[in-house]
Enzyme design. Structure first.
Site, PDB file in Angstrom:
ATOM      1  CG  PHE A 181       4.725  -3.982  -0.542  1.00 12.28           C
ATOM      2  CD1 PHE A 181       4.045  -4.940  -1.084  1.00 12.28           C
ATOM      3  CD2 PHE A 181       3.605  -3.332   0.340  1.00 12.28           C
ATOM      4  CE1 PHE A 181       2.989  -5.819  -0.778  1.00 12.28           C
ATOM      5  CE2 PHE A 181       2.653  -3.711   0.622  1.00 12.28           C
ATOM      6  CZ  PHE A 181       1.813  -4.979   0.014  1.00 12.28           C
ATOM      7  CD  GLU A 191       5.016   0.812  -2.165  1.00 14.97           C
ATOM      8  OE1 GLU A 191       4.045   0.295  -1.387  1.00 14.97           O
ATOM      9  OE2 GLU A 191       5.132   1.076  -3.108  1.00 14.97           O
ATOM     10  CG  HIS A 233       1.212  -9.543   0.996  1.00 13.71           C
ATOM     11  ND1 HIS A 233       1.038  -9.977  -0.409  1.00 13.71           N
ATOM     12  CD2 HIS A 233       1.101  -8.760   1.452  1.00 13.71           C
ATOM     13  CE1 HIS A 233       0.477  -8.803  -0.665  1.00 13.71           C
ATOM     14  NE2 HIS A 233       0.173  -8.014   0.518  1.00 13.71           N
ATOM     15  CD  GLU A 289       2.278   2.321   0.759  1.00 10.73           C
ATOM     16  OE1 GLU A 289       1.655   1.231   1.087  1.00 10.73           O
ATOM     17  OE2 GLU A 289       3.130   2.527   0.055  1.00 10.73           O
TER      18      GLU A 289
END
Length: 683
Positions: free
Chosen positions: A436, A410, A479, A379
């Site tokens: 992710f 993903e 994250h 990405e």
């Protein structure tokens, strides 16, 4: 949207299709006899075929007619209801039967079983027992086909229920975006496992979904070989001409249950009767006789001959030996020859200062330059150069066929990497944040990690997954997780955490040279760190730890971002007269147990294991147990660990600082450990 249909009732077959029509009858009869025998062998006492088998009775026409429209070199990926696809693609039926009977002569030596056998070297990339998972893999196979430039296409089958899987949607977006030569066959038997698809999906024709991706869709009668062949031939011609993927929905009857032990208590009798009326073996035989192409007696002889052929196959399979028990542990990962370098060694070039992220960029550039099979994607990775700049300038230098952006998908990124790696490319894919990966973990755990084992080492997945993890000020709980222990738990994956600019360079290149799937987890908090880096290949292999400091009083064992906290702590301890070794494991899988044992022995068994990940289930527990198993009988051990407590990671910087180990907390823990060691009578 194109609709290609034919009457279910027997109709005339054109004489020009006579040879094909007769071949189809033989093929349908053979696959039906094969599946019938598999069903029987699952009911013996004890069962000769253990476990569930998902049989394709009623769906035999689709693989046979599809393969008749394709080249012998076009690869195939099948759903778990894939015995018919395997046979139609040309696999040796005796090897397929032996595989289902768990014999050494099987395609995969009995390792795979009914729902997940494969033979990539024979164009059968494999079945897939994870619903819809084969479609992202098909995208990667198609990428290899495009680079090969020989005009081949890949065909992948799924059931109607799989059309609702997120991985399928991601793969269709990816395939449309890249205009990949993928033909997706949806075998719609009306049942999404035990639930009618009509209760779940509010469109009558699943092929209509292709329009939303910009993909041509068609619906055909899956019991009509001529209609299926025509639809697949049309899709293949478009794909070979660079016009992109196609979605073909084949309407088929489900004659038997979802699996071999399904008693179908949920199924209305009328539905079963309607399916039986569309039985392709009966319908096609009637059309052949009505068209004057075969007599009823000839039809009966064909069916009887296929029954006898399958009976012989089963008898031979059951007489074959099983794989020796000693082989059960073989082929999980590659076994390098002792002393052999991972690749031809390049001379180290003169050292120059680089940031950690700059070293990653240099390693990617050198891999792209060294091997034309290498592709780098993820990405925002191509045009923009990556959110952290890891791929900055690479697309301009190597072109958008080798360095490119992907959809935010993903599963498609990882799955395409698996397929590409299996078929000749060397993908290095980026998952922007380790967190992710959790939305697409199937492609690593159930796909990449299995291929070498299932194929007995014939096929591997030489892909690299780059990602980054760890807490930085302001990073939210989605994250900031440290997930290395989750990945090291999976046999077949190799996992590394570089902690210096040099290691960021070296480890990425080691991983790219390795024949197994490697996960390289970078430390976001270190991206700006600068140091001298020597580019070039040093001949290293995965699984080597690095000793950064020697000391006889205590061993601090760590990895990733905690290395620098450990080195700071060791310097502080030295001012107090405490000399600590600091070992950076670097690779957690494979684990360098020899270096670990040496540093522990040097410290007389006093060890502190430090990691940023939370305590419970963290890899520190594994390290402690490995030390205990190896050295516990020969010396007293004092092992402690310092980790982030079992909490979610808050965004507030002051809260993060209170939770995550640092130099001061490491110093305090070493002091506590040494007091405990003295109290226990250690020297």
């Amino acid at each position: 949207m194109t609709e290609i249909a034919s009457a279910v009732a027997p109709g005339m077959i054109d004489a020009k299709d006579g040879t094909f029509a007769r071949e189809m009858l033989g093929g349908i009869a053979f696959i039906r006899a094969f599946e019938t025998k598999v069903h029987e062998l699952g009911k013996t006492t004890p069962p000769e075929i253990a476990g569930s088998a998902h049989l394709c009775a009623g769906q035999e026409v689709v693989p046979l007619a599809a393969m008749a429209a394709l080249r012998d070199s076009d690869p195939v990926i099948a759903t778990y209801r894939g015995h018919g696809w395997a046979l139609a693609s040309g696999l040796d039926p005796s090897s397929v039967m032996a595989e289902l009977c768990h014999r050494a002569a099987g395609i995969n030596g009995g390792r795979a079983g009914s729902a997940y056998f494969m033979a990539p070297e024979q164009r059968f990339i494999g079945e897939n027992s994870i619903v819809g998972a084969g479609v992202p893999i098909a995208c990667g196979v198609a990428m290899s086909l495009v680079q090969a430039g020989e005009g081949n296409v890949v065909i992948v089958s799924i059931g109607d229920g799989a059309m609702n899987q997120g991985s399928v949607h991601e793969a269709l977006v990816f395939a449309a975006y890249k205009r990949l030569p993928v033909i997706l066959i949806c075998e719609n038997n009306g049942w999404s496992e035990l639930t009618p698809i009509s209760r779940i999906v509010r469109v009558e024709r699943l092929a209509r979904r292709g329009l939303t991706y910009g993909i041509e869709g068609s619906t055909v009668d899956g019991t009509d070989p001529i209609a299926v062949r025509r639809a697949v031939a049309h899709a293949a011609a478009r794909a070979r001409a660079g016009e992109g993927p196609a979605l073909i929905e084949c309407k088929v009857p489900r004659l038997w249950g979802h699996y071999n032990r399904d008693i179908e208590h949920y199924r209305p009798r009328e539905d079963s009767r309607e399916a039986a009326a569309r039985d392709p073996l009966k319908v096609w035989a009637q059309r052949l006789t009505a068209s004057g192409l075969m007599s009823a007696a000839e039809v009966d002889r064909v069916i009887a001959s296929q029954d006898a052929r399958v009976a012989d196959l089963a008898q031979s399979a059951l007489a074959a030996p099983r794989l020796p028990v000693a082989a059960a542990r073989d082929h999980v990962v590659s076994t390098p020859q002792a002393g052999a370098p991972a690749r031809s060694q390049e001379p180290r070039s003169e050292a120059r200062e680089m940031s950690y992220i700059g070293a990653v960029n240099a390693a990617l550039r050198d891999e792209l330059a060294a091997d034309p099979r290498t592709v780098v994607y993820g990405e925002d990775l191509g045009h923009a150069g990556g959110i952290f700049g890891a791929s900055k300038g690479l697309q301009l230098e190597f072109g958008d066929a080798r360095v490119f952006d992907t959809p935010i998908a993903e599963s498609a990124i990882l799955g395409s990497g698996v397929g590409a790696a299996m078929t000749g490319l060397k993908p290095i894919v980026e998952i922007m944040w380790a967190d992710f990966m959790l939305v697409a973990l199937d492609q690593l755990v159930n796909q990449a990690a299995n291929v070498r084992y299932v194929t007995g080492g014939k096929t591997s997945v030489p892909m690299v997954v780059r990602t980054q993890q760890g807490a930085t000020p302001g990073s939210c709980p989605q994250h900031s997780q440290s997930l290395e222990a989750l990945l090291t738990h999976i046999p077949g994956l190799k996992v590394a955490l570089p902690a210096t600019p040099q290691d960021a360079y070296d480890i990425l290149r080691e991983a790219a040279a390795d024949p197994d799937p490697c996960i390289v987890i970078e430390a976001r908090g270190l991206y700006g760190m600068k140091a001298l880096v020597h580019p070039g290949i040093a001949g290293g292999r995965p699984g080597r730890a690095r000793l950064h400091r020697e000391g006889a009083d205590v061993a601090i064992v760590t990895w990733g971002a905690m290395l620098h906290q450990a080195l700071d702590a060791a310097a502080r301890l030295a001012t107090e007269g405490i000399e600590a070794s600091v070992l950076d494991l670097r690779w957690l899988s494979p684990l360098d147990e020899e270096s670990l044992a040496q540093v522990v022995k040097r410290a007389a068994g006093r060890v502190l294991i430090v990691h940023e990940a939370v305590r419970t289930g963290g890899f520190g527990g594994e390290v402690a147990m490995r030390i205990s198993e190896r050295l516990g009988a020969e010396m007293p051990l004092q092992i402690s660990r310092l980790t982030t407590p079992d909490v979610r990671i808050p965004a507030a910087p002051h809260l993060q600082a209170a939770l995550i180990p640092n130099a001061q907390s490491i110093v305090q823990e070493v002091q506590r450990l040494l007091k405990k060691a003295v109290g226990a009578g250690a020297p």
